[in-house]
Each structure stands twice: as structure tokens, then as C-alpha cells.
Design a protein around this motif. Structure first.
Motif, mmCIF file in Angstrom:
data_model
loop_
_atom_site.group_PDB
_atom_site.id
_atom_site.type_symbol
_atom_site.label_atom_id
_atom_site.label_comp_id
_atom_site.label_asym_id
_atom_site.label_seq_id
_atom_site.Cartn_x
_atom_site.Cartn_y
_atom_site.Cartn_z
ATOM 1 N N SER A 168 0.792 -1.233 0.000
ATOM 2 C CA SER A 168 0.000 0.000 0.000
ATOM 3 C C SER A 168 0.821 1.278 0.000
ATOM 4 C CB SER A 168 -0.923 0.015 1.230
ATOM 5 O OG SER A 168 -0.157 -0.056 2.425
ATOM 6 N N SER A 169 2.129 1.191 0.203
ATOM 7 C CA SER A 169 2.903 2.426 0.312
ATOM 8 C C SER A 169 4.288 2.298 -0.297
ATOM 9 C CB SER A 169 3.018 2.857 1.778
ATOM 10 O OG SER A 169 3.637 1.834 2.546
ATOM 11 N N LEU A 170 4.356 1.775 -1.506
ATOM 12 C CA LEU A 170 5.640 1.583 -2.168
ATOM 13 C C LEU A 170 6.036 2.819 -2.974
ATOM 14 C CD1 LEU A 170 5.237 -2.046 -3.576
ATOM 15 C CD2 LEU A 170 6.294 -1.343 -1.416
ATOM 16 N N ASP A 171 7.340 3.090 -2.980
ATOM 17 C CA ASP A 171 7.880 4.187 -3.790
ATOM 18 C C ASP A 171 8.668 3.674 -4.989
ATOM 19 O OD1 ASP A 171 7.277 6.706 -2.099
ATOM 20 O OD2 ASP A 171 8.108 5.280 -0.649
ATOM 21 N N GLY A 172 8.951 2.392 -5.006
ATOM 22 C CA GLY A 172 9.693 1.847 -6.125
ATOM 23 C C GLY A 172 10.159 0.434 -5.868
ATOM 24 N N ALA A 173 10.923 -0.073 -6.829
ATOM 25 C CA ALA A 173 11.399 -1.456 -6.745
ATOM 26 C C ALA A 173 12.660 -1.612 -7.583
ATOM 27 C CB ALA A 173 10.321 -2.422 -7.233
ATOM 28 N N VAL A 174 13.442 -2.619 -7.232
ATOM 29 C CA VAL A 174 14.606 -3.004 -8.028
ATOM 30 C C VAL A 174 14.566 -4.519 -8.196
ATOM 31 C CG1 VAL A 174 17.101 -2.914 -8.294
ATOM 32 C CG2 VAL A 174 15.942 -1.135 -6.959
ATOM 33 N N ALA B 100 0.934 -2.258 -12.630
ATOM 34 C CA ALA B 100 -0.424 -2.449 -12.119
ATOM 35 C C ALA B 100 -0.580 -1.810 -10.743
ATOM 36 C CB ALA B 100 -0.756 -3.939 -12.049
ATOM 37 N N TYR B 101 0.471 -1.943 -9.923
ATOM 38 C CA TYR B 101 0.451 -1.305 -8.607
ATOM 39 C C TYR B 101 0.322 0.207 -8.757
ATOM 40 C CZ TYR B 101 1.970 0.524 -4.124
ATOM 41 O OH TYR B 101 2.025 1.232 -2.951
ATOM 42 N N ARG C 144 -1.621 5.303 -7.982
ATOM 43 C CA ARG C 144 -1.390 6.639 -8.555
ATOM 44 C C ARG C 144 -0.470 7.506 -7.703
ATOM 45 N NH1 ARG C 144 -2.599 6.830 -13.960
ATOM 46 N NH2 ARG C 144 -4.431 5.548 -14.347
ATOM 47 N N THR C 145 0.539 6.889 -7.125
ATOM 48 C CA THR C 145 1.578 7.647 -6.416
ATOM 49 C C THR C 145 2.910 7.373 -7.109
ATOM 50 O OG1 THR C 145 1.858 5.805 -4.857
ATOM 51 C CG2 THR C 145 0.396 7.608 -4.189
ATOM 52 N N PRO C 146 3.866 8.304 -7.050
ATOM 53 C CA PRO C 146 5.115 8.145 -7.789
ATOM 54 C C PRO C 146 5.810 6.817 -7.505
ATOM 55 C CG PRO C 146 4.944 10.372 -6.964
ATOM 56 C CD PRO C 146 3.797 9.621 -6.355
ATOM 57 N N SER D 229 4.230 10.550 -16.036
ATOM 58 C CA SER D 229 5.561 10.922 -15.555
ATOM 59 C C SER D 229 5.816 10.493 -14.116
ATOM 60 C CB SER D 229 5.783 12.431 -15.690
ATOM 61 O OG SER D 229 4.843 13.152 -14.916
ATOM 62 N N ARG D 230 4.775 10.112 -13.401
ATOM 63 C CA ARG D 230 4.966 9.638 -12.025
ATOM 64 C C ARG D 230 5.443 8.193 -11.976
ATOM 65 N NH1 ARG D 230 -0.932 10.837 -9.894
ATOM 66 N NH2 ARG D 230 -1.286 9.981 -12.002
ATOM 67 N N PHE D 231 5.330 7.484 -13.091
ATOM 68 C CA PHE D 231 5.761 6.084 -13.155
ATOM 69 C C PHE D 231 6.971 5.983 -14.072
ATOM 70 C CE2 PHE D 231 5.706 1.813 -15.091
ATOM 71 C CZ PHE D 231 5.800 1.047 -13.938
ATOM 72 N N ARG D 232 8.115 5.600 -13.492
ATOM 73 C CA ARG D 232 9.362 5.553 -14.243
ATOM 74 C C ARG D 232 9.983 4.162 -14.184
ATOM 75 N NH1 ARG D 232 13.512 8.267 -12.321
ATOM 76 N NH2 ARG D 232 12.848 8.360 -10.136
ATOM 77 N N ILE D 233 10.591 3.766 -15.293
ATOM 78 C CA ILE D 233 11.405 2.548 -15.315
ATOM 79 C C ILE D 233 12.733 2.899 -15.971
ATOM 80 C CG2 ILE D 233 11.588 0.126 -15.933
ATOM 81 C CD1 ILE D 233 8.628 0.055 -16.489
ATOM 82 N N ASN D 234 13.807 2.539 -15.325
ATOM 83 C CA ASN D 234 15.132 2.729 -15.888
ATOM 84 C C ASN D 234 15.961 1.465 -15.696
ATOM 85 O OD1 ASN D 234 15.301 5.687 -16.768
ATOM 86 N ND2 ASN D 234 14.451 5.875 -14.697
ATOM 87 N N CYS D 235 17.121 1.476 -16.303
ATOM 88 C CA CYS D 235 17.960 0.284 -16.356
ATOM 89 C C CYS D 235 19.396 0.629 -15.994
ATOM 90 C CB CYS D 235 17.930 -0.246 -17.792
ATOM 91 S SG CYS D 235 17.917 -2.017 -17.909
ATOM 92 N N VAL D 236 20.050 -0.268 -15.291
ATOM 93 C CA VAL D 236 21.488 -0.171 -15.073
ATOM 94 C C VAL D 236 22.125 -1.385 -15.736
ATOM 95 C CG1 VAL D 236 23.351 -0.177 -13.374
ATOM 96 C CG2 VAL D 236 21.258 1.120 -12.925
#
Length: 255
Positions: A80-86, A128-129, A134-136, A188-195
Motif C-alpha cells: 500500500s505504500s511503495l515508492d519503487g522497486a529493483v 499495475a500497482y 497513482r503515487t510516484p 511521468s509519475r511512473f518511471r522505469i530505468n535500467c542499469v
């Protein structure tokens, strides 16, 4: 000194692995809360035991096989309160890593299903999350220099090692899935990047280490910690409008 990720919460898949087990303490030191995922709970907890002693309030452990669709969907439905993932997970079968002409079609397909399939599933469920909350949200997937350039096969001479064809196919595809998904979500609140790391030191043969080093600007194989800074950048507000991008960390190997 201000902590970049103070009170943010991130999911780390493959938290018991080579990269994940070094990323978790780095996140904790930046003030983040971490939900550490791995298919083997006991191994993950033992690997991270020394690093989370002073951060017990900031970390939780979840046993999760990210190749299991039902389990991954259920996990994200409970957050319910995630800001991101790796996603640092690296699932593969027992025949992974054979020489090109020894790779069977069934083994190739199975490895794509395990690694690329789980990367797709994890990315899909992060999206989907976001759609539900609808949070960044910032997702970082891990590719490789061999998702960008062709292998330098001569560095494997006189070793039993090779550059698996499955790996190259998977890591290049991950980069494009990132672009596909952020373009599809279009927010723009949902971002995916790569390393994309270069070679990471993991007790490889000396002949390989020397040959690899000749193709860099002097560093040779990197310590896994060298990759962490780029991941933290993507998770932080410092990269707020950076999306669909790939940072290569290889000391010039791919040039």
C-alpha cells in the motif's frame, strides 16, 4: 547530511543475491525502508544478517518466487505504500551457460521464460500497482553491457567460461520492455530505468580477469558496490524525470 531516500519504501527482488545483498544495506543507510524478496528466505536472511542489525525497523523479509505469477500478483496486491522497486533476481535452469552450439531449443526457451518472463511479470505488476495507487513509483531493472554490445569472445579463451546466448537475448530484451511499459503507462509519475553493469568480480579465473582488464580503462572487473550509485540515483528524486534510460557502468569496456 541529508539522506536521499529518507522514509521511502522499496521492494528488492533477489535480495539474497550478489547485487541484491549489497543494495539492501545501501538503501537502509540512505534512510529507506526495504521489503526484501527472495525465493529462499533462510539464505536471504543469513546473507543480510550482519547488515540489518541496526536497521530492524526498516526491513522486512518475504519469501517469493518471482517466476510464479500468482505469488507475484498476490504480493503486490498486499502492498500500500511503495515508492519503487529493483529487480536483481537472476532465475535460470541447470543447463544455463553452455556453449552456443550445445544450447538446446528447450533450454533456451526455458531460460527466457524464467529470467525474461519473470522480469516481464515483475515489471507488469509494478505498473499495475502504480495504476491502482497513482503515487510516484520508480522501477529499476538490471541489464548488462551484453544487452548493449556483442560479446568479446576472445576474453574467454583458455577458460571454461563463455558468454551465454540466453543472457545476451534476455538482457537486451529487458531494456526494450522498459521502454515499452513506460510508453504504455504514459505517466511521468511512473518511471522505469535500467542499469547495465560491466563484469562484476566473483572469483573468476585469473586469465579471464587479465583479458577483461585489457578491454577497460584500467579498473578491470568491478566490485558490485560500483553499480549501487546508479541504482540509488534512479530511485531518488534527483532523477525525477529520467525514464526509459540505461546507465552503463563498465569503465569503458563497451566502447
Amino acid at each position: 547530511m541529508e539522506k536521499l531516500l529518507e522514509n521511502k519504501t522499496f521492494v528488492i527482488a533477489g535480495a539474497g543475491g550478489l547485487l541484491g545483498s549489497r543494495l539492501v544495506p545501501a538503501l537502509l543507510k540512505q534512510g529507506a525502508n526495504v521489503v526484501a524478496l527472495d525465493r529462499d528466505l533462510e539464505v536471504m536472511q543469513k546473507k543480510l544478517h550482519a547488515t540489518y542489525e541496526g536497521f530492524k525497523e526498516q526491513i522486512s523479509f518475504v519469501e517469493l518466487d518471482i517466476t510464479n505469477e500468482e505469488s507475484v500478483k498476490y504480493f503486490f496486491s498486499q502492498q500500500s505504500s511503495l515508492d519503487g522497486a529493483v529487480n536483481t533476481a537472476y532465475p535460470r535452469n541447470k543447463t544455463y551457460g553452455k556453449d552456443f552450439f550445445d544450447v538446446s531449443l528447450s533450454s533456451f526457451n526455458e531460460n527466457l521464460s524464467l529470467h525474461l518472463g519473470s522480469a516481464f511479470l515483475f515489471t507488469q505488476q509494478c505498473a499495475a500497482y502504480f495504476k491502482a495507487n497513482r503515487t510516484p513509483f520508480s522501477l529499476v531493472n538490471i541489464s548488462s553491457i551484453y544487452g548493449v554490445v556483442a560479446p568479446k569472445f576472445d576474453i574467454y579463451d583458455n577458460t571454461s567460461m563463455t558468454m551465454p546466448v540466453e543472457y545476451a537475448a534476455i538482457k537486451s530484451a529487458i531494456q526494450h520492455i522498459n521502454k515499452y511499459v513506460v510508453a504504455y503507462v504514459n505517466d511521468s509519475r511512473f518511471r522505469i530505468n535500467c542499469v547495465s553493469p560491466g563484469g562484476i568480480f566473483d572469483s573468476q579465473p585469473e586469465s579471464f580477469l587479465l583479458a577483461y582488464k585489457k578491454n577497460t580503462h584500467g579498473a578491470g572487473m568491478l566490485d558490485v558496490d560500483e553499480v549501487i550509485g546508479s541504482i540509488l540515483f534512479f530511485l531518488s528524486e534527483q532523477s525525477r524525470y529520467v525514464t526509459g534510460q540505461n546507465i552503463i557502468v563498465d569503465d569503458g569496456f563497451s566502447l
